[in-house]
Motif scaffolding. Structure first.
Motif, PDB file in Angstrom:
ATOM      1  N   ALA A  75     -23.197  41.304 143.607  1.00 23.07           N
ATOM      2  CA  ALA A  75     -23.459  42.213 142.550  1.00 23.07           C
ATOM      3  C   ALA A  75     -23.997  43.464 143.324  1.00 23.07           C
ATOM      4  CB  ALA A  75     -24.356  42.049 141.791  1.00 23.07           C
ATOM      5  N   VAL A  76     -25.380  42.642 144.844  1.00 17.02           N
ATOM      6  CA  VAL A  76     -25.759  43.821 145.335  1.00 17.02           C
ATOM      7  C   VAL A  76     -24.525  44.524 146.023  1.00 17.02           C
ATOM      8  CG1 VAL A  76     -27.410  43.423 147.740  1.00 17.02           C
ATOM      9  CG2 VAL A  76     -27.331  42.593 145.285  1.00 17.02           C
ATOM     10  N   GLY A  77     -23.428  43.258 146.819  1.00 16.61           N
ATOM     11  CA  GLY A  77     -22.732  44.107 147.414  1.00 16.61           C
ATOM     12  C   GLY A  77     -21.452  44.820 147.450  1.00 16.61           C
ATOM     13  N   ARG A  78     -21.487  45.291 145.917  1.00 16.91           N
ATOM     14  CA  ARG A  78     -20.594  45.992 145.517  1.00 16.91           C
ATOM     15  C   ARG A  78     -21.151  47.004 145.106  1.00 16.91           C
ATOM     16  NH1 ARG A  78     -18.960  41.540 142.087  1.00 16.91           N
ATOM     17  NH2 ARG A  78     -21.048  41.788 140.107  1.00 16.91           N
ATOM     18  N   PRO A 129     -15.834  42.066 152.082  1.00 20.26           N
ATOM     19  CA  PRO A 129     -16.224  41.576 153.722  1.00 20.26           C
ATOM     20  C   PRO A 129     -18.031  41.966 152.992  1.00 20.26           C
ATOM     21  CG  PRO A 129     -15.550  44.017 153.995  1.00 20.26           C
ATOM     22  CD  PRO A 129     -14.672  43.707 153.513  1.00 20.26           C
ATOM     23  N   TYR A 130     -18.135  42.765 152.242  1.00 19.44           N
ATOM     24  CA  TYR A 130     -19.994  43.577 151.415  1.00 19.44           C
ATOM     25  C   TYR A 130     -20.082  41.912 150.167  1.00 19.44           C
ATOM     26  CZ  TYR A 130     -19.204  47.960 154.159  1.00 19.44           C
ATOM     27  OH  TYR A 130     -19.027  48.613 155.133  1.00 19.44           O
ATOM     28  N   GLN A 131     -19.297  41.482 149.698  1.00 20.22           N
ATOM     29  CA  GLN A 131     -19.165  39.947 149.519  1.00 20.22           C
ATOM     30  C   GLN A 131     -19.180  38.760 149.389  1.00 20.22           C
ATOM     31  OE1 GLN A 131     -18.364  41.383 144.788  1.00 20.22           O
ATOM     32  NE2 GLN A 131     -16.697  43.235 144.939  1.00 20.22           N
ATOM     33  N   GLN A 132     -19.036  38.990 150.225  1.00 20.56           N
ATOM     34  CA  GLN A 132     -19.461  37.340 151.088  1.00 20.56           C
ATOM     35  C   GLN A 132     -20.545  37.147 151.419  1.00 20.56           C
ATOM     36  OE1 GLN A 132     -16.485  36.149 152.268  1.00 20.56           O
ATOM     37  NE2 GLN A 132     -15.824  37.334 151.175  1.00 20.56           N
ATOM     38  N   VAL A 133     -20.278  35.264 150.623  1.00 23.26           N
ATOM     39  CA  VAL A 133     -21.096  35.129 150.284  1.00 23.26           C
ATOM     40  C   VAL A 133     -21.246  33.476 151.195  1.00 23.26           C
ATOM     41  CG1 VAL A 133     -23.381  33.823 148.419  1.00 23.26           C
ATOM     42  CG2 VAL A 133     -22.350  36.107 148.168  1.00 23.26           C
ATOM     43  N   THR A 134     -21.851  33.370 151.521  1.00 29.40           N
ATOM     44  CA  THR A 134     -22.157  31.698 152.405  1.00 29.40           C
ATOM     45  C   THR A 134     -23.005  30.834 152.980  1.00 29.40           C
ATOM     46  OG1 THR A 134     -20.095  32.697 154.042  1.00 29.40           O
ATOM     47  CG2 THR A 134     -20.427  30.562 154.905  1.00 29.40           C
ATOM     48  N   GLY A 135     -21.877  29.651 152.075  1.00 23.16           N
ATOM     49  CA  GLY A 135     -23.534  28.729 152.198  1.00 23.16           C
ATOM     50  C   GLY A 135     -24.627  27.791 153.134  1.00 23.16           C
ATOM     51  N   ASN A 136     -24.905  26.623 153.601  1.00 21.26           N
ATOM     52  CA  ASN A 136     -25.888  26.124 155.097  1.00 21.26           C
ATOM     53  C   ASN A 136     -23.957  25.467 156.129  1.00 21.26           C
ATOM     54  OD1 ASN A 136     -27.316  26.064 156.682  1.00 21.26           O
ATOM     55  ND2 ASN A 136     -27.878  24.051 155.511  1.00 21.26           N
ATOM     56  N   PHE A 137     -23.005  25.543 155.798  1.00 23.83           N
ATOM     57  CA  PHE A 137     -22.169  24.637 156.434  1.00 23.83           C
ATOM     58  C   PHE A 137     -22.536  25.369 158.260  1.00 23.83           C
ATOM     59  CE2 PHE A 137     -20.468  29.011 158.042  1.00 23.83           C
ATOM     60  CZ  PHE A 137     -19.812  29.035 158.657  1.00 23.83           C
ATOM     61  N   SER A 157     -25.909  32.999 154.260  1.00 19.16           N
ATOM     62  CA  SER A 157     -24.915  33.704 154.570  1.00 19.16           C
ATOM     63  C   SER A 157     -24.574  35.125 153.811  1.00 19.16           C
ATOM     64  CB  SER A 157     -24.465  33.808 156.080  1.00 19.16           C
ATOM     65  OG  SER A 157     -24.666  32.482 157.275  1.00 19.16           O
ATOM     66  N   PHE A 158     -25.163  36.403 154.241  1.00 19.71           N
ATOM     67  CA  PHE A 158     -24.531  37.504 153.292  1.00 19.71           C
ATOM     68  C   PHE A 158     -23.874  38.567 154.125  1.00 19.71           C
ATOM     69  CE2 PHE A 158     -25.552  40.859 150.514  1.00 19.71           C
ATOM     70  CZ  PHE A 158     -24.241  40.815 149.872  1.00 19.71           C
ATOM     71  N   GLY A 159     -23.167  38.961 153.379  1.00 17.75           N
ATOM     72  CA  GLY A 159     -22.597  40.547 154.247  1.00 17.75           C
ATOM     73  C   GLY A 159     -21.928  40.523 155.084  1.00 17.75           C
ATOM     74  N   PRO A 160     -20.990  42.081 155.835  1.00 16.77           N
ATOM     75  CA  PRO A 160     -19.659  41.577 156.668  1.00 16.77           C
ATOM     76  C   PRO A 160     -20.586  41.206 157.930  1.00 16.77           C
ATOM     77  CG  PRO A 160     -20.551  44.506 156.211  1.00 16.77           C
ATOM     78  CD  PRO A 160     -21.505  43.243 155.171  1.00 16.77           C
ATOM     79  N   ILE A 161     -21.717  41.279 158.599  1.00 16.41           N
ATOM     80  CA  ILE A 161     -22.351  40.472 159.563  1.00 16.41           C
ATOM     81  C   ILE A 161     -23.031  39.395 159.263  1.00 16.41           C
ATOM     82  CG2 ILE A 161     -22.366  42.759 161.234  1.00 16.41           C
ATOM     83  CD1 ILE A 161     -24.888  43.021 160.016  1.00 16.41           C
ATOM     84  N   GLN A 162     -22.752  38.518 157.790  1.00 14.61           N
ATOM     85  CA  GLN A 162     -23.329  37.404 157.693  1.00 14.61           C
ATOM     86  C   GLN A 162     -24.320  37.030 158.247  1.00 14.61           C
ATOM     87  OE1 GLN A 162     -20.839  34.344 156.545  1.00 14.61           O
ATOM     88  NE2 GLN A 162     -21.080  36.250 155.323  1.00 14.61           N
ATOM     89  N   CYS A 163     -25.408  38.611 157.709  1.00 16.70           N
ATOM     90  CA  CYS A 163     -27.137  38.147 158.314  1.00 16.70           C
ATOM     91  C   CYS A 163     -27.215  36.501 157.514  1.00 16.70           C
ATOM     92  CB  CYS A 163     -27.644  39.148 157.489  1.00 16.70           C
ATOM     93  SG  CYS A 163     -27.003  41.020 157.699  1.00 16.70           S
ATOM     94  N   ASN A 164     -28.401  36.403 157.730  1.00 16.07           N
ATOM     95  CA  ASN A 164     -28.961  34.965 157.322  1.00 16.07           C
ATOM     96  C   ASN A 164     -29.565  34.859 156.994  1.00 16.07           C
ATOM     97  OD1 ASN A 164     -29.550  33.300 159.778  1.00 16.07           O
ATOM     98  ND2 ASN A 164     -26.943  34.330 160.364  1.00 16.07           N
ATOM     99  N   LEU A 165     -30.276  33.791 156.415  1.00 14.97           N
ATOM    100  CA  LEU A 165     -31.655  32.611 156.206  1.00 14.97           C
ATOM    101  C   LEU A 165     -32.502  32.617 157.683  1.00 14.97           C
ATOM    102  CD1 LEU A 165     -31.917  31.293 152.972  1.00 14.97           C
ATOM    103  CD2 LEU A 165     -32.903  33.636 153.861  1.00 14.97           C
ATOM    104  N   LYS A 166     -31.998  32.262 158.605  1.00 17.51           N
ATOM    105  CA  LYS A 166     -31.869  30.919 160.107  1.00 17.51           C
ATOM    106  C   LYS A 166     -33.138  32.272 161.102  1.00 17.51           C
ATOM    107  CE  LYS A 166     -31.199  27.702 163.454  1.00 17.51           C
ATOM    108  NZ  LYS A 166     -29.902  27.006 163.771  1.00 17.51           N
ATOM    109  N   THR A 167     -32.112  32.976 161.165  1.00 15.76           N
ATOM    110  CA  THR A 167     -32.601  33.990 161.916  1.00 15.76           C
ATOM    111  C   THR A 167     -33.281  35.361 161.574  1.00 15.76           C
ATOM    112  OG1 THR A 167     -30.080  35.610 161.291  1.00 15.76           O
ATOM    113  CG2 THR A 167     -29.814  34.057 163.774  1.00 15.76           C
TER     114      THR A 167
END
Length: 383
Positions: free
Chosen positions: A238-241, A146-154, A160-170
Motif C-alpha cells: 500500500a505504501v508502494g502504491r 518494483p515499488y511494491q516488491q516485498v522480499t523476506g529473509n532469503f 527488503s522493500f521497493g525498487p532498490i530493495q532497502c532492507n533492515l540489515k543495512t
C-alpha cells in the motif's frame, strides 16, 4: 529484449514468433503478410513505453500506410491502434515531446508514429535517465511493480522493500521510512489498516538492526524465505502504491546512489579525457553502485588498464571500470556482477565466467536503455 530475437544493426529482423520483443509485445505482432519483420529496437521500446503510459493494449498494423506523405524508412515507423484512439493520440504526443517519436499523425481511428533518426537520437533529461537506471537495476532484483516488491529473509537482510530493495540489515529500510514519515505521516499511517500495527512496525524500525532482522525472519515465508507474511506485506505494498512515496523513493535513491555515480564519473574523468554521457554507460555505473558501492577498491587496476589500453570511447572506458570493480567482489559474485553490467551495456544477456562461477543475467527492462546521451548531467548531479 530476449535472446531469441534476432537483431542486426539495431533492427529486429527475426526470431521465434512468440519471442518477447518487450514485456508486452511479441515478435509475431510485428509480422507483415509475408511473416517477415523489420523494426528498430528503439521504436519497439517507444511502443512499450507508450503501452505502459496508456495502460491499455495497442494493436500494430503491419501494412504500409497509403495516405502518409513521405513515411520514414522501413523499420522506423509503425501504424498502431487502440480501443480509445484519442487517448492513444494524447499519450503518443507526450512521448513525441520527450523525443521518443519524431512524428505522430492520426489516420482515421489509427495512428502513424515515427521514431527519430537512429544516428541522432535526442538527448534525454537527467531525471528521465535516473528513473530509467533505477528501473533497470530494480528489474535485476525484483519482478512486477518494483515499488511494491516485498522480499523476506532469503538473503539474511531481514525484510527488503521497493525498487532498490532497502532492507533492515543495512538500515536503509529504516532510513527510507523516516523519509516517508517526514514527507507525510498521516498518509503513511493510512497505509496500515490497524493503527496498532503501525506503532508496532515503528518499534521494529527504531530498535536494533539484529532484532529487526530476527522479527522479519519469523515472518518470512516459503522454503527459501522469499515471501513475507500478511498483513505486513499488504501494508508495505500500500505504501508502494502511493505516488508521493514513489517520489520519495526516487529522491532517496538519488541521495544514496547518485552521489556514488557522481564519484565514479569524477574518478574516470580524472584518468581519461573520454566523457561518459550515454544512458547505457551511466546505467551500468549506477547499477554497480547499488550492487557493489564505490569504485575505490578498483582504482589502481582501472588506472593501469586505462593507461595501457587508452580507451577511445565511453563504452570502452565504462567496460574497464565495471570489469575491474567486478573482480573485487566476493569470488562467488564476480561473474554475476559483471554479467549484470554487460547486460546493461549490450542491452542483451551476456555470459560471464569468473573464478569458476558462470552467470548470464537478463533484464526485462532493457528496452528502457536508449542509445542516447543525457543532457545537463553535471548540473543535475551537483544538485
Amino acid at each position: 529484449m530476449v535472446g531469441s530475437v534476432q537483431i542486426e544493426n539495431d533492427f529486429i529482423i527475426g526470431g521465434g514468433a512468440n519471442a518477447r520483443v518487450t514485456p508486452n509485445f511479441r515478435l509475431k505482432e510485428f509480422y507483415r503478410s509475408n511473416r517477415r519483420v523489420r523494426v528498430h529496437r528503439e521504436l519497439a521500446a517507444a511502443l512499450q513505453i507508450l503501452r505502459e503510459n496508456l495502460a491499455a493494449s495497442i494493436k500494430i498494423d503491419p501494412r504500409r500506410p497509403a495516405t502518409v506523405e513521405k513515411p520514414a524508412d522501413d523499420g522506423l515507423y509503425v501504424v498502431i491502434g487502440a480501443d480509445d484512439p484519442e487517448h492513444l493520440h494524447q499519450a503518443a504526443i507526450k512521448l513525441l515531446r520527450q523525443g521518443y517519436f519524431s512524428r505522430c499523425e492520426p489516420l482515421d481511428d489509427q495512428l502513424y508514429v515515427e521514431m527519430p533518426d537512429p544516428a541522432k537520437l535526442p538527448q534525454i533529461s537527467p531525471k528521465t535517465a535516473f528513473d530509467c537506471g533505477m528501473k533497470v537495476t530494480a528489474a535485476f532484483e525484483t519482478s512486477g511493480d518494483p515499488y511494491q516488491q516485498v522480499t523476506g529473509n532469503f538473503d539474511k537482510a531481514g525484510l527488503s522493500f521497493g525498487p532498490i530493495q532497502c532492507n533492515l540489515k543495512t538500515g536503509t529500510l529504516q532510513e527510507l521510512f523516516r523519509y516517508f514519515r517526514g514527507e507525510d505521516e498521516s498518509r503513511l499511517q493510512r497505509c496500515f489498516a490497524d493503527p496498532q500495527d503501525y506503532l508496532a512496525f515503528w518499534k521494529v524500525l527504531d530498535g536494533s538492526r539484529s532484532k529487526a532482522v530476527a522479527w522479519a525472519d519469523d515472518l518470512s515465508l516459503g522454503s527459501g524465505k522469499h515471501g513475507f507474511a500478511q498483513p505486513w506485506k499488504g501494508y508495505l505494498q500500500a505504501v508502494g502504491r502511493e505516488p508521493v512515496f514513489r517520489q520519495v523513493m526516487l529522491r532517496y535513491a538519488y541521495d544514496k546512489y547518485g552521489k556514488l555515480l557522481m564519484s565514479a564519473l569524477a574518478f574516470l574523468h580524472g584518468v581519461s579525457q573520454v566523457k561518459i554521457r550515454n544512458l547505457r554507460c551511466l546505467a551500468a555505473l549506477y547499477d554497480m553502485g547499488v550492487q557493489q558501492g564505490s569504485l575505490k577498491k578498483a582504482y589502481t587496476a582501472i588506472k593501469r588498464r586505462v593507461a595501457r589500453e587508452q580507451p577511445e570511447d565511453e563504452f570502452a572506458l565504462t567496460r574497464i571500470a565495471v570489469e575491474e570493480r567486478a573482480k573485487k567482489a566476493s569470488p562467488r559474485w564476480r561473474a554475476d556482477c559483471l554479467s549484470r553490467r554487460l547486460c546493461i551495456l549490450e542491452r542483451q544477456p551476456v555470459s560471464v565466467t569468473l573464478n569458476g562461477q558462470r552467470a548470464r543475467r537478463s533484464n526485462r527492462s532493457s528496452y528502457l536503455l536508449r542509445d542516447s546521451g543525457v543532457k545537463g548531467l553535471d548540473r543535475y548531479l551537483a544538485g
